[in-house]
Scaffold this motif. Sequence first.
Motif, PDB file in Angstrom:
ATOM      1  N   LYS A   9       0.867  -1.178   0.000  1.00 17.75           N
ATOM      2  CA  LYS A   9       0.000   0.000   0.000  1.00 17.75           C
ATOM      3  C   LYS A   9       0.903   1.227   0.000  1.00 17.75           C
ATOM      4  N   ASP A  10       0.495   2.283  -0.680  1.00 17.45           N
ATOM      5  CA  ASP A  10       1.313   3.497  -0.729  1.00 17.45           C
ATOM      6  C   ASP A  10       1.700   3.937   0.682  1.00 17.45           C
ATOM      7  N   GLN A  60       7.195   9.593  -1.391  1.00 22.37           N
ATOM      8  CA  GLN A  60       6.652   9.713  -2.754  1.00 22.37           C
ATOM      9  C   GLN A  60       7.079   8.562  -3.660  1.00 22.37           C
ATOM     10  N   TRP A  61       8.181   7.898  -3.333  1.00 26.90           N
ATOM     11  CA  TRP A  61       8.683   6.787  -4.146  1.00 26.90           C
ATOM     12  C   TRP A  61       8.220   5.431  -3.638  1.00 26.90           C
ATOM     13  N   ARG A  63       5.565   3.412  -3.362  1.00 23.95           N
ATOM     14  CA  ARG A  63       4.222   3.155  -3.876  1.00 23.95           C
ATOM     15  C   ARG A  63       3.925   1.662  -3.911  1.00 23.95           C
ATOM     16  N   LYS A  64       2.660   1.343  -3.921  1.00 22.84           N
ATOM     17  CA  LYS A  64       2.217  -0.054  -3.988  1.00 22.84           C
ATOM     18  C   LYS A  64       2.873  -0.753  -5.184  1.00 22.84           C
ATOM     19  N   THR A  66       6.135  -1.470  -5.442  1.00 28.26           N
ATOM     20  CA  THR A  66       7.572  -1.212  -5.497  1.00 28.26           C
ATOM     21  C   THR A  66       8.323  -2.298  -4.733  1.00 28.26           C
TER      22      THR A  66
END
Length: 128
Positions: A9-10, A60-61, A63-64, A66
């Motif tokens: 999840k972000d 910000q990097w 993210r779901k 990654t």
Amino acid sequence: MEITGRIVKDASVFKVKENREVVNFSIAVNDSYKPKGSTETKKIVTYIDCSYWLSAGLAQWLRKGTLVQLFGRIGLNVYIGNDARAHGSLTFHTSDIKILVFAQAENPKAVPAPKQQKESDDPDDLPF
């Protein structure tokens, strides 16, 4: 300690006291094993809650999807719940994050195809 997994999840940033910020996220670690006497491989997924205190800008990097390699330590949180029983949770306190594979964009901006002009026998129907 080092672990590698995909973010599920972000990441989210929370402000805590004294104007500090923490980045919280969870990863899924895939593993497999073959039980003794079996030919079938069992797959298991372990979900791990993580926190990162060094830079909120990194969120910000994260993210779901990654794929990340994390370095840090495991922390144990123990508390007494409303049911008067002891409860606990594990958190991986990350001191270094290496992004191995960035997540794919869920809805990549597609370039629209140019509109096709209808062929017409009428020369007055030309677009110019």
